[in-house]
Scaffold this motif. Structure first.
Motif, PDB file in Angstrom:
ATOM      1  N   SER A  91      -4.842   0.117  15.563  1.00  0.00           N
ATOM      2  CA  SER A  91      -5.086   2.120  15.535  1.00  0.00           C
ATOM      3  C   SER A  91      -4.062   2.075  15.017  1.00  0.00           C
ATOM      4  CB  SER A  91      -5.045   2.120  17.108  1.00  0.00           C
ATOM      5  OG  SER A  91      -5.620   1.348  17.979  1.00  0.00           O
ATOM      6  N   ILE A  92      -2.515   2.246  14.959  1.00  0.00           N
ATOM      7  CA  ILE A  92      -1.521   2.392  13.869  1.00  0.00           C
ATOM      8  C   ILE A  92      -2.338   2.499  12.717  1.00  0.00           C
ATOM      9  CG2 ILE A  92       0.605   2.559  13.318  1.00  0.00           C
ATOM     10  CD1 ILE A  92       0.891   1.866  16.146  1.00  0.00           C
ATOM     11  N   ASP A  93      -2.608   1.322  11.944  1.00  0.00           N
ATOM     12  CA  ASP A  93      -2.861   1.051  10.618  1.00  0.00           C
ATOM     13  C   ASP A  93      -3.825   2.196  10.339  1.00  0.00           C
ATOM     14  OD1 ASP A  93      -1.239  -0.898  10.215  1.00  0.00           O
ATOM     15  OD2 ASP A  93      -2.503  -2.680  10.520  1.00  0.00           O
ATOM     16  N   VAL A  94      -5.018   2.253  11.105  1.00  0.00           N
ATOM     17  CA  VAL A  94      -6.210   3.168  10.910  1.00  0.00           C
ATOM     18  C   VAL A  94      -5.392   4.824  10.066  1.00  0.00           C
ATOM     19  CG1 VAL A  94      -8.306   4.149  11.376  1.00  0.00           C
ATOM     20  CG2 VAL A  94      -7.952   1.541  11.664  1.00  0.00           C
ATOM     21  N   ILE A  95      -4.871   5.043  11.807  1.00  0.00           N
ATOM     22  CA  ILE A  95      -4.074   6.171  11.665  1.00  0.00           C
ATOM     23  C   ILE A  95      -3.643   6.929  10.693  1.00  0.00           C
ATOM     24  CG2 ILE A  95      -2.827   7.731  13.432  1.00  0.00           C
ATOM     25  CD1 ILE A  95      -3.686   6.379  15.416  1.00  0.00           C
ATOM     26  N   LEU A  96      -2.799   5.471  10.259  1.00  0.00           N
ATOM     27  CA  LEU A  96      -1.843   6.117   9.270  1.00  0.00           C
ATOM     28  C   LEU A  96      -2.442   6.217   7.536  1.00  0.00           C
ATOM     29  CD1 LEU A  96       1.703   3.719   9.888  1.00  0.00           C
ATOM     30  CD2 LEU A  96       1.232   6.546   9.214  1.00  0.00           C
ATOM     31  N   VAL A  97      -3.254   5.579   7.629  1.00  0.00           N
ATOM     32  CA  VAL A  97      -4.319   5.273   6.471  1.00  0.00           C
ATOM     33  C   VAL A  97      -5.542   6.392   5.921  1.00  0.00           C
ATOM     34  CG1 VAL A  97      -5.903   4.130   4.456  1.00  0.00           C
ATOM     35  CG2 VAL A  97      -3.962   2.568   5.375  1.00  0.00           C
ATOM     36  N   SER A  98      -5.460   6.883   7.472  1.00  0.00           N
ATOM     37  CA  SER A  98      -6.544   8.022   7.592  1.00  0.00           C
ATOM     38  C   SER A  98      -5.635   9.573   6.821  1.00  0.00           C
ATOM     39  CB  SER A  98      -7.629   8.299   8.680  1.00  0.00           C
ATOM     40  OG  SER A  98      -7.806   7.057   8.988  1.00  0.00           O
ATOM     41  N   ILE A  99      -4.309   9.350   7.359  1.00  0.00           N
ATOM     42  CA  ILE A  99      -3.574  10.526   6.978  1.00  0.00           C
ATOM     43  C   ILE A  99      -3.516  10.100   5.220  1.00  0.00           C
ATOM     44  CG2 ILE A  99      -1.281  11.721   7.704  1.00  0.00           C
ATOM     45  CD1 ILE A  99      -1.547  10.306  10.253  1.00  0.00           C
ATOM     46  N   ILE A 111       0.980  -1.043  -0.048  1.00  0.00           N
ATOM     47  CA  ILE A 111       0.303   0.270  -0.046  1.00  0.00           C
ATOM     48  C   ILE A 111       1.172   1.005   0.387  1.00  0.00           C
ATOM     49  CG2 ILE A 111      -1.892   1.337   1.660  1.00  0.00           C
ATOM     50  CD1 ILE A 111      -3.203  -1.032   2.462  1.00  0.00           C
ATOM     51  N   LEU A 112       2.003   0.952   1.029  1.00  0.00           N
ATOM     52  CA  LEU A 112       3.020   2.200   0.975  1.00  0.00           C
ATOM     53  C   LEU A 112       4.054   3.120  -0.034  1.00  0.00           C
ATOM     54  CD1 LEU A 112       3.838   4.479   2.694  1.00  0.00           C
ATOM     55  CD2 LEU A 112       5.610   3.175   3.472  1.00  0.00           C
ATOM     56  N   PHE A 113       3.679   0.956  -1.251  1.00  0.00           N
ATOM     57  CA  PHE A 113       4.681   1.565  -2.189  1.00  0.00           C
ATOM     58  C   PHE A 113       3.522   2.557  -3.399  1.00  0.00           C
ATOM     59  CE2 PHE A 113       5.695  -0.150  -6.307  1.00  0.00           C
ATOM     60  CZ  PHE A 113       7.227   0.364  -6.620  1.00  0.00           C
ATOM     61  N   VAL A 114       2.366   1.508  -3.586  1.00  0.00           N
ATOM     62  CA  VAL A 114       1.442   2.093  -4.186  1.00  0.00           C
ATOM     63  C   VAL A 114       1.490   3.640  -4.086  1.00  0.00           C
ATOM     64  CG1 VAL A 114      -0.919   1.628  -5.070  1.00  0.00           C
ATOM     65  CG2 VAL A 114       0.309   0.235  -5.513  1.00  0.00           C
ATOM     66  N   ALA A 115       1.280   3.852  -2.963  1.00  0.00           N
ATOM     67  CA  ALA A 115       0.394   5.382  -2.468  1.00  0.00           C
ATOM     68  C   ALA A 115       1.812   6.250  -3.031  1.00  0.00           C
ATOM     69  CB  ALA A 115       0.433   5.758  -0.979  1.00  0.00           C
ATOM     70  N   LEU A 116       3.191   5.966  -2.702  1.00  0.00           N
ATOM     71  CA  LEU A 116       4.642   6.481  -3.598  1.00  0.00           C
ATOM     72  C   LEU A 116       4.387   6.526  -4.655  1.00  0.00           C
ATOM     73  CD1 LEU A 116       7.340   8.080  -2.398  1.00  0.00           C
ATOM     74  CD2 LEU A 116       8.135   5.412  -2.708  1.00  0.00           C
ATOM     75  N   LEU A 117       4.057   5.418  -5.940  1.00  0.00           N
ATOM     76  CA  LEU A 117       4.046   5.910  -6.937  1.00  0.00           C
ATOM     77  C   LEU A 117       2.904   6.355  -7.803  1.00  0.00           C
ATOM     78  CD1 LEU A 117       4.345   2.237  -8.530  1.00  0.00           C
ATOM     79  CD2 LEU A 117       6.614   3.865  -8.126  1.00  0.00           C
ATOM     80  N   LEU A 118       2.093   6.856  -7.338  1.00  0.00           N
ATOM     81  CA  LEU A 118       1.005   7.685  -7.399  1.00  0.00           C
ATOM     82  C   LEU A 118       0.881   8.895  -7.017  1.00  0.00           C
ATOM     83  CD1 LEU A 118      -2.458   5.322  -5.954  1.00  0.00           C
ATOM     84  CD2 LEU A 118      -1.517   5.497  -8.555  1.00  0.00           C
ATOM     85  N   VAL A 119       1.486   9.347  -6.159  1.00  0.00           N
ATOM     86  CA  VAL A 119       2.158   9.799  -6.177  1.00  0.00           C
ATOM     87  C   VAL A 119       3.073  11.089  -6.949  1.00  0.00           C
ATOM     88  CG1 VAL A 119       2.924  12.125  -3.831  1.00  0.00           C
ATOM     89  CG2 VAL A 119       1.296  10.684  -3.375  1.00  0.00           C
ATOM     90  N   THR A 127      -3.996  13.528   0.963  1.00  0.00           N
ATOM     91  CA  THR A 127      -3.893  13.344  -0.788  1.00  0.00           C
ATOM     92  C   THR A 127      -5.044  13.757  -1.064  1.00  0.00           C
ATOM     93  OG1 THR A 127      -4.776  11.205  -0.760  1.00  0.00           O
ATOM     94  CG2 THR A 127      -2.529  11.029  -0.761  1.00  0.00           C
ATOM     95  N   GLY A 128      -6.136  14.871  -0.576  1.00  0.00           N
ATOM     96  CA  GLY A 128      -7.235  15.825  -0.632  1.00  0.00           C
ATOM     97  C   GLY A 128      -8.642  15.302   0.371  1.00  0.00           C
ATOM     98  N   GLY A 129      -8.584  14.156   1.355  1.00  0.00           N
ATOM     99  CA  GLY A 129      -9.119  14.513   1.796  1.00  0.00           C
ATOM    100  C   GLY A 129     -10.463  13.382   1.521  1.00  0.00           C
ATOM    101  N   ILE A 130     -12.075  13.263   1.685  1.00  0.00           N
ATOM    102  CA  ILE A 130     -12.820  12.966   1.192  1.00  0.00           C
ATOM    103  C   ILE A 130     -13.216  12.189  -0.399  1.00  0.00           C
ATOM    104  CG2 ILE A 130     -14.323  15.083   0.695  1.00  0.00           C
ATOM    105  CD1 ILE A 130     -15.538  12.203   2.802  1.00  0.00           C
ATOM    106  N   SER A 131     -12.700  13.728  -1.024  1.00  0.00           N
ATOM    107  CA  SER A 131     -12.737  13.402  -2.549  1.00  0.00           C
ATOM    108  C   SER A 131     -11.566  12.577  -3.050  1.00  0.00           C
ATOM    109  CB  SER A 131     -12.615  14.859  -3.006  1.00  0.00           C
ATOM    110  OG  SER A 131     -11.114  15.757  -2.724  1.00  0.00           O
ATOM    111  N   SER A 132     -10.483  12.028  -1.595  1.00  0.00           N
ATOM    112  CA  SER A 132      -9.182  11.683  -2.457  1.00  0.00           C
ATOM    113  C   SER A 132      -9.405  10.468  -3.552  1.00  0.00           C
ATOM    114  CB  SER A 132      -8.015  11.221  -0.935  1.00  0.00           C
ATOM    115  OG  SER A 132      -6.610  10.875  -1.482  1.00  0.00           O
ATOM    116  N   ASP A 133      -8.464  10.434  -4.064  1.00  0.00           N
ATOM    117  CA  ASP A 133      -8.501   9.137  -5.572  1.00  0.00           C
ATOM    118  C   ASP A 133      -8.434   7.201  -3.940  1.00  0.00           C
ATOM    119  OD1 ASP A 133     -10.038   9.694  -6.789  1.00  0.00           O
ATOM    120  OD2 ASP A 133      -7.558  10.528  -8.270  1.00  0.00           O
ATOM    121  N   LEU A 134      -7.328   8.120  -2.830  1.00  0.00           N
ATOM    122  CA  LEU A 134      -6.851   6.488  -2.534  1.00  0.00           C
ATOM    123  C   LEU A 134      -7.864   6.759  -1.517  1.00  0.00           C
ATOM    124  CD1 LEU A 134      -3.476   7.722  -1.894  1.00  0.00           C
ATOM    125  CD2 LEU A 134      -4.320   6.598  -3.541  1.00  0.00           C
ATOM    126  N   TYR A 135      -9.054   6.783  -1.229  1.00  0.00           N
ATOM    127  CA  TYR A 135      -9.699   6.688  -0.396  1.00  0.00           C
ATOM    128  C   TYR A 135     -10.162   4.745  -0.153  1.00  0.00           C
ATOM    129  CZ  TYR A 135     -13.508   5.313  -4.127  1.00  0.00           C
ATOM    130  OH  TYR A 135     -14.041   4.530  -4.644  1.00  0.00           O
TER     131      TYR A 135
END
Length: 127
Positions: free
Chosen positions: A74-82, A20-28, A87-95
């Motif tokens: 809990s850390i997983d939820v916090i990190l993914v929420s951050i 997930i982190l790698f994909v997010a890095l590539l997308l950004v 990346t745009g909040g509720i309108s982010s493509d990474l939701y």
């Protein structure tokens, strides 16, 4: 709450965190999903990478003080929420990355606790 421990499951979840982190890095980095603040996003990537390395490399299941499913969930939820927020909040493509903590809860806990986790992730997304 009944916890189902399995080393292969935990290794799979750690690998999934890294993916997930790698994909997010590539997308950004390819500007498919632009972050709201690049400096804050880079700091987030460093912190997330350290967390993923910690959960993947060190055998924390051997140390009962460190190995608490609730803490990692809990850390997983916090990190993914951050990540979604940066990346745009509720309108982010990474939701859709918010599905990961729900899948992790389904792997680790009984049905009732997994449903509770899904409800909490939904609340985090809405807020």
């Amino acid at each position: 709450m009944k916890v189902y421990y399995n080393q292969k499951r935990e290794n799979f979840l750690s690998l999934f965190r890294g993916l997930i982190l790698f994909v997010a890095l590539l997308l950004v980095k390819f500007d498919i999903v632009p972050p709201t603040d690049v400096r804050v996003f880079n700091i987030f990537l460093i912190i997330s990478s350290i967390y993923i390395l910690f959960t993947t490399i060190f055998p924390v299941h051997k140390y009962p003080f460190f190995y608490k499913h609730e803490i990692f969930a809990s850390i997983d939820v916090i990190l993914v929420s951050i990540l979604v927020y940066l990346t745009g909040g509720i309108s982010s493509d990474l939701y859709l990355f918010l599905v990961f903590p729900v899948v992790a809860a389904a792997f680790r806990y009984d049905f009732r606790t997994a449903i509770l986790s899904a409800f909490l992730v939904t609340l985090v997304f809405i807020l």
